[in-house]
Design an enzyme around this catalytic site. Structure first.
Site, mmCIF file in Angstrom:
data_model
loop_
_atom_site.group_PDB
_atom_site.id
_atom_site.type_symbol
_atom_site.label_atom_id
_atom_site.label_comp_id
_atom_site.label_asym_id
_atom_site.label_seq_id
_atom_site.Cartn_x
_atom_site.Cartn_y
_atom_site.Cartn_z
ATOM 1 N N ASP A 173 0.850 -1.195 0.000
ATOM 2 C CA ASP A 173 0.000 0.000 0.000
ATOM 3 C C ASP A 173 0.877 1.234 0.000
ATOM 4 O O ASP A 173 1.832 1.331 0.790
ATOM 5 C CB ASP A 173 -0.898 0.005 1.242
ATOM 6 C CG ASP A 173 -2.087 -0.921 1.050
ATOM 7 O OD1 ASP A 173 -2.369 -1.722 1.959
ATOM 8 O OD2 ASP A 173 -2.707 -0.850 -0.015
ATOM 9 N N ASP A 192 -10.632 -5.550 -1.778
ATOM 10 C CA ASP A 192 -9.571 -5.069 -0.892
ATOM 11 C C ASP A 192 -10.181 -4.200 0.203
ATOM 12 O O ASP A 192 -10.851 -3.220 -0.075
ATOM 13 C CB ASP A 192 -8.578 -4.241 -1.737
ATOM 14 C CG ASP A 192 -7.437 -3.698 -0.906
ATOM 15 O OD1 ASP A 192 -6.601 -2.974 -1.476
ATOM 16 O OD2 ASP A 192 -7.385 -3.988 0.300
HETATM 17 C C1 DX5 Z 1 -7.129 0.034 2.416
HETATM 18 C C2 DX5 Z 1 -5.901 -0.607 1.850
HETATM 19 C C3 DX5 Z 1 -5.977 -2.068 2.041
HETATM 20 C C4 DX5 Z 1 -5.743 -2.422 3.455
HETATM 21 C C5 DX5 Z 1 -6.361 -3.737 3.705
HETATM 22 O O1 DX5 Z 1 -6.871 1.258 2.805
HETATM 23 O O2 DX5 Z 1 -5.843 -0.345 0.514
HETATM 24 O O3 DX5 Z 1 -5.063 -2.799 1.220
HETATM 25 O O4 DX5 Z 1 -4.393 -2.431 3.732
HETATM 26 O O5 DX5 Z 1 -6.346 -3.867 5.063
HETATM 27 P P1 DX5 Z 1 -7.442 -4.744 5.787
HETATM 28 O O6 DX5 Z 1 -7.374 -6.098 5.095
HETATM 29 O O7 DX5 Z 1 -6.957 -4.753 7.191
HETATM 30 O O8 DX5 Z 1 -8.767 -4.075 5.587
#
Ligand code: DX5
Length: 207
Positions: A44, A179
């Site tokens: 990310d 996601d």
């Molecule tokens: C959201 C990000 C995701 C996040 C997923 O802001 O783009 O990739 O890291 O995290 P989880 O699986 O904890 O929602």
């Protein structure tokens, strides 16, 4: 990961949303030593402008780590037209850009492909999804955001499952990732609804 059947784990893309080099290295290590091993990890990238968070790691810093696991860069940034080149140079095999951050997603997807990597278009929960044939031709897939991007550990917004089901019906061959808020409770339901890739952050590191 042992607690999950292979029918689920093969779809999981671990997501790293980290704020320090130490945290980044710790999570990459977990991914590298997991069984089964993920074929791809999502890094990310948050610029503090498109989303109210910033993440550790410039492209140069990540490149200097010589990662052995293939990765995609999830650009939660205001200017993906500029940023993607640096992440391709850093070794990203896929670039995830947000349709909300570009005036010309077709141009951007083409440019990412010309750079030799795969373009994925991310779509926020409140963004209407209307994929015209020209964009479908250029993108490698879409990433349906289950949360408002920028932070891990959020709960998936209501309607995400329905959204995936509708997309799968409309675009039978489209690669559809999801996601945000993905966990072991909803993973199979998301696959049954038509998702092909499950980006999992906090739930992955709790497995
Ligand atoms: C959201 C990000 C995701 C996040 C997923 O802001 O783009 O990739 O890291 O995290 P989880 O699986 O904890 O929602």
């Amino acid at each position: 990961m042992k607690s999950l059947p292979k029918s689920i784990t093969k779809h999981i893309i671990p997501a790293l949303l980290t704020h320090s080099k130490a945290e980044f290295l710790k999570e990459i290590d977990i991914v590298k030593n997991a069984h089964p091993k993920a074929k791809l990890v999502q890094l990310d990238v948050a610029d503090g402008k498109f989303v109210h968070n910033t993440t550790w790691g410039t492209p140069a810093q990540v490149k200097s780590l010589h990662l052995t696991v293939p990765f995609e860069a999830h650009l939660m940034v205001q200017n993906p037209e500029k940023a993607y080149k640096y992440w391709v140079h850093a070794g990203a095999s896929r670039i995830v850009f947000h349709c909300e951050t570009t005036k010309d997603p077709i141009f951007l997807a083409k440019a990412i492909k010309t750079a030799g990597v795969k373009p994925i278009m991310a779509i926020d929960p409140e963004t209407k999804i209307d994929l015209e044939p020209l964009i479908l031709k250029e993108i490698y897939g879409i990433l349906v955001m289950g949360v408002h991007p920028g932070f891990g550990g959020q709960t998936m917004v209501a309607g995400t499952m329905k959204r995936i089901r509708t997309l799968r019906k409309k675009y039978p061959r489209l690669r559809i990732g999801v996601d945000g808020g993905v966990n072991i409770k909803n993973a199979q339901k998301l696959l049954d609804a038509g998702a092909t890739e499950l980006v999992m952050g906090s739930a992955y590191f709790k497995l």
